[in-house]
Design a protein around this motif. Structure first.
Motif, mmCIF file in Angstrom:
data_model
loop_
_atom_site.group_PDB
_atom_site.id
_atom_site.type_symbol
_atom_site.label_atom_id
_atom_site.label_comp_id
_atom_site.label_asym_id
_atom_site.label_seq_id
_atom_site.Cartn_x
_atom_site.Cartn_y
_atom_site.Cartn_z
ATOM 1 N N TYR A 44 -14.181 22.234 8.074
ATOM 2 C CA TYR A 44 -15.115 22.902 7.003
ATOM 3 C C TYR A 44 -16.461 23.557 7.519
ATOM 4 C CZ TYR A 44 -11.950 19.220 4.640
ATOM 5 O OH TYR A 44 -10.938 18.624 4.139
ATOM 6 N N ASN A 45 -16.435 24.697 6.922
ATOM 7 C CA ASN A 45 -17.580 25.653 6.884
ATOM 8 C C ASN A 45 -18.619 25.462 5.862
ATOM 9 O OD1 ASN A 45 -17.249 26.772 9.822
ATOM 10 N ND2 ASN A 45 -15.494 27.683 8.310
ATOM 11 N N LYS A 54 -28.373 25.903 7.543
ATOM 12 C CA LYS A 54 -27.122 25.529 7.108
ATOM 13 C C LYS A 54 -25.875 26.070 7.324
ATOM 14 C CE LYS A 54 -29.249 22.596 3.467
ATOM 15 N NZ LYS A 54 -29.238 22.016 2.043
ATOM 16 N N ARG A 55 -25.996 27.379 7.334
ATOM 17 C CA ARG A 55 -25.008 28.481 7.574
ATOM 18 C C ARG A 55 -24.040 28.358 8.889
ATOM 19 N NH1 ARG A 55 -28.147 33.895 7.867
ATOM 20 N NH2 ARG A 55 -28.965 33.643 10.166
ATOM 21 N N THR A 56 -24.633 27.544 9.876
ATOM 22 C CA THR A 56 -23.766 27.189 10.858
ATOM 23 C C THR A 56 -23.201 25.882 10.805
ATOM 24 O OG1 THR A 56 -25.909 26.611 12.050
ATOM 25 C CG2 THR A 56 -25.330 28.878 12.246
ATOM 26 N N GLN A 57 -23.430 25.246 9.877
ATOM 27 C CA GLN A 57 -22.938 23.734 9.841
ATOM 28 C C GLN A 57 -21.324 23.672 9.684
ATOM 29 O OE1 GLN A 57 -25.437 21.498 6.950
ATOM 30 N NE2 GLN A 57 -27.091 21.624 8.157
ATOM 31 N N ARG A 58 -20.711 22.774 10.313
ATOM 32 C CA ARG A 58 -19.257 22.572 10.376
ATOM 33 C C ARG A 58 -19.172 21.094 10.400
ATOM 34 N NH1 ARG A 58 -16.032 27.158 13.504
ATOM 35 N NH2 ARG A 58 -17.191 26.385 15.337
ATOM 36 N N ILE A 59 -17.817 20.801 9.643
ATOM 37 C CA ILE A 59 -17.457 19.584 9.790
ATOM 38 C C ILE A 59 -15.936 19.497 10.337
ATOM 39 C CG2 ILE A 59 -16.740 17.329 8.782
ATOM 40 C CD1 ILE A 59 -19.162 18.002 6.844
ATOM 41 N N LEU A 60 -15.482 18.850 10.999
ATOM 42 C CA LEU A 60 -14.153 18.761 11.606
ATOM 43 C C LEU A 60 -13.524 17.523 11.456
ATOM 44 C CD1 LEU A 60 -11.825 20.276 13.272
ATOM 45 C CD2 LEU A 60 -12.648 19.416 15.284
ATOM 46 N N ALA A 61 -12.451 17.485 10.599
ATOM 47 C CA ALA A 61 -11.617 16.301 10.190
ATOM 48 C C ALA A 61 -10.290 16.245 10.940
ATOM 49 C CB ALA A 61 -11.343 16.245 8.793
ATOM 50 N N ALA A 62 -9.932 15.089 11.385
ATOM 51 C CA ALA A 62 -8.598 15.049 12.074
ATOM 52 C C ALA A 62 -7.816 13.829 11.629
ATOM 53 C CB ALA A 62 -8.712 15.239 13.731
ATOM 54 N N ASP A 103 -16.800 32.173 22.677
ATOM 55 C CA ASP A 103 -17.557 31.109 22.517
ATOM 56 C C ASP A 103 -17.142 29.783 21.813
ATOM 57 O OD1 ASP A 103 -20.393 31.384 23.265
ATOM 58 O OD2 ASP A 103 -19.783 33.623 22.306
ATOM 59 N N ALA A 104 -17.320 28.561 22.419
ATOM 60 C CA ALA A 104 -16.980 27.441 21.833
ATOM 61 C C ALA A 104 -17.987 26.473 21.551
ATOM 62 C CB ALA A 104 -15.757 26.768 22.693
ATOM 63 N N GLU A 105 -17.632 25.348 20.690
ATOM 64 C CA GLU A 105 -18.532 24.309 20.308
ATOM 65 C C GLU A 105 -17.757 22.827 20.281
ATOM 66 O OE1 GLU A 105 -21.732 24.330 16.791
ATOM 67 O OE2 GLU A 105 -19.911 24.846 16.293
ATOM 68 N N LEU A 106 -18.513 21.933 20.856
ATOM 69 C CA LEU A 106 -18.001 20.922 21.260
ATOM 70 C C LEU A 106 -18.403 19.763 20.169
ATOM 71 C CD1 LEU A 106 -16.503 19.095 23.395
ATOM 72 C CD2 LEU A 106 -18.718 18.459 24.352
ATOM 73 N N PHE A 107 -17.014 19.011 19.689
ATOM 74 C CA PHE A 107 -17.299 18.040 18.517
ATOM 75 C C PHE A 107 -16.851 16.653 18.967
ATOM 76 C CE2 PHE A 107 -16.983 21.850 15.950
ATOM 77 C CZ PHE A 107 -17.775 21.736 14.841
ATOM 78 N N ASN A 108 -17.676 15.842 18.682
ATOM 79 C CA ASN A 108 -17.452 14.514 19.217
ATOM 80 C C ASN A 108 -16.665 13.645 17.715
ATOM 81 O OD1 ASN A 108 -17.551 11.809 20.612
ATOM 82 N ND2 ASN A 108 -19.333 11.355 19.721
ATOM 83 N N MET A 109 -15.403 13.209 18.257
ATOM 84 C CA MET A 109 -14.755 12.861 16.783
ATOM 85 C C MET A 109 -14.844 11.480 17.112
ATOM 86 S SD MET A 109 -13.649 15.660 15.694
ATOM 87 C CE MET A 109 -12.512 14.975 14.513
ATOM 88 N N GLN A 110 -15.144 10.780 15.852
ATOM 89 C CA GLN A 110 -15.313 9.207 15.830
ATOM 90 C C GLN A 110 -14.218 8.746 14.754
ATOM 91 O OE1 GLN A 110 -19.299 8.294 14.980
ATOM 92 N NE2 GLN A 110 -20.281 9.272 16.698
ATOM 93 N N PRO A 111 -13.785 7.689 14.850
ATOM 94 C CA PRO A 111 -12.877 7.351 13.799
ATOM 95 C C PRO A 111 -13.470 6.647 12.655
ATOM 96 C CG PRO A 111 -13.335 5.455 15.614
ATOM 97 C CD PRO A 111 -14.067 6.661 16.185
ATOM 98 N N LEU A 112 -12.596 7.118 11.514
ATOM 99 C CA LEU A 112 -12.994 7.032 10.231
ATOM 100 C C LEU A 112 -12.156 5.757 9.701
ATOM 101 C CD1 LEU A 112 -15.182 7.790 8.121
ATOM 102 C CD2 LEU A 112 -13.464 9.220 7.091
#
Length: 419
Positions: A44-45, A54-62, A103-112
């Motif tokens: 999600y962008n 805010k325009r660089t904020q992203r949420i990754l869901a898995a 270019d890459a961005e690292l996300f720390n995925m936490q359990p929901l």
């Protein structure tokens, strides 16, 4: 047989032309991923393209068969390494030997967990939420620090207001139960009649003499009266030439000039009159101001005890832009007017020309009469001769025993409507 020739490998950096072309690297906080093919990712962008934060904020869901995961690149859960270093992902084309680097961005995925996850169907609680409540929820999740601070402050104020309203309502119920409605209405009427007297000095309505209705000691204490000896000397020794100069320079108001013209010849009476004139002149000059920023702003010749009296009794202490200042509000102006009238009454055998004072104080006639009636003066008219054989009507205020009933402008207006 000719040997097979492999093309040489080349790197091609794609740069960062578009936020959507940034690669995503993930790590899981609760362990390693065993079956990557079973994962389903959604990125999600932020739709806010104007705010650079805010325009660089992203949420990754898995999602997997067992758990759901979420990670973001902003807020408290974001990894600090994204701002301290850069990550790259290379994709090698074996045929051409060319590697494209992104270019890459690292996300720390936490359990929901289930109690934290959002249900697919809206609950009854979410359906009944107002737009404000939904906006507050968004601010809690994605708002800036300033927005969250404002939300917290608004919620605290709301709780405080609700508690105050409950306390006031409970107190009002207790008062009504104790006193009754008729007694409360009677008290309210009496308070309305006393509103105009709030800025007056003590009034002794049962006094036997006019000078005891408003006592001189309530205007100037013995210590304050003694402190006026030095500054009032210029008035006590004033000459006709100096009075003419005051008129030419317009340095003093009309009431003060007329009082100086009629100073008594007796030394004791002249001294008392000069002190009263000086203090009355100071009150009129004080009323013409709006704000006093310094304690010495009233003038270098004012005794310390008089300076403190003026600031304490005729100004309101306020705080503005990091500094304290003394404000002369409308209520304080009314109080100064009342004290000027009382002092003038003591100087003129308890009968004064209200029209002259009204013009010196820059008041409307209606307001001057309103204050005079609240002070229980008898108002009359008198023809006053002017230059070039002209006359005009002046309002005269007299303090006499017995006192007439105090009247406010509201009562006068209602009486006119009835008649």
């Amino acid at each position: 047989m000719a040997a097979e020739v492999l093309p040489s490998a080349r790197w091609l950096y794609r740069g960062e032309p578009d936020q959507s072309q940034r690669a995503v690297l993930v790590q899981f906080s609760n362990g390693k991923l065993q079956n990557p093919d079973n994962m389903h990712f959604i990125l999600y962008n932020s739709k806010d393209t104007t705010n650079p934060r805010k325009r660089t904020q992203r949420i990754l869901a898995a999602e997997t068969d067992r758990l759901s995961y979420v990670g973001n690149n902003f807020g408290t859960g974001a990894l600090k390494c994204n701002t301290l270093c850069r990550h790259f992902v290379g994709i090698l084309n074996k045929t051409s030997g060319q590697m494209e680097v992104f270019d890459a961005e690292l996300f720390n995925m936490q359990p929901l967990f289930s109690d934290e996850s959002l249900e697919s169907k809206p609950t009854l609680e979410s359906q009944t939420k107002t737009f404000r409540e939904k906006m507050d929820s968004c601010i809690e999740a994605f708002g800036t620090t300033k927005q969250k601070r404002a939300l917290s402050s608004r919620r605290m104020n709301k709780v405080g207001n609700e508690s105050l309203n409950l306390a006031v309502a409970k107190a009002a119920e207790d008062i009504i139960d104790t006193k009754g409605v008729n007694a409360l209405v009677s008290d309210a009427i009496q308070d309305d009649l006393q509103d105009d007297s709030l800025y007056l000095p003590p009034c002794y309505a049962d006094a036997a003499k006019p000078e005891d209705v408003y006592k001189f000691e309530d205007i100037l204490s013995p210590e304050e009266y003694e402190a006026l000896a030095n500054p009032s000397e210029v008035f006590r020794k004033v000459t006709s030439e100096e009075i003419l100069k005051m008129i030419e320079e317009n340095s003093h108001c009309s009431f003060v000039i007329e009082a100086l013209k009629s100073l008594p010849s007796s030394e004791e009476s002249r001294d008392r009159q000069a002190r009263c004139i000086w203090f009355l002149d100071t009150l009129i000059k004080l009323r013409a101001q709006k704000v006093i920023k310094r304690k010495s702003a009233l003038g270098p010749g004012i005794p310390h005890i008089i300076n403190n009296k003026l600031l304490k009794h005729f100004t309101c202490l306020t705080y503005n832009n990091g500094s304290l200042r003394n404000l002369i509000s409308n209520s304080m102006k009314a109080k100064i007017t009342a004290y000027v009238i009382i002092l003038a009454l003591h100087m003129n055998d308890f009968q004064i020309d209200l029209t002259v004072l009204q013009r010196d104080l820059k008041l409307s006639e209606k307001r001057m009469i309103e204050i005079a009636r609240a002070m229980r003066l008898k108002i009359s008219k008198r023809k006053v001769s002017l230059a070039a054989d002209r006359e005009e009507d002046h309002r005269i205020g007299t303090l006499s025993i017995p006192l007439p009933p105090a009247q406010t402008m509201d009562r006068q207006s209602k009486r006119r409507k009835i008649t």
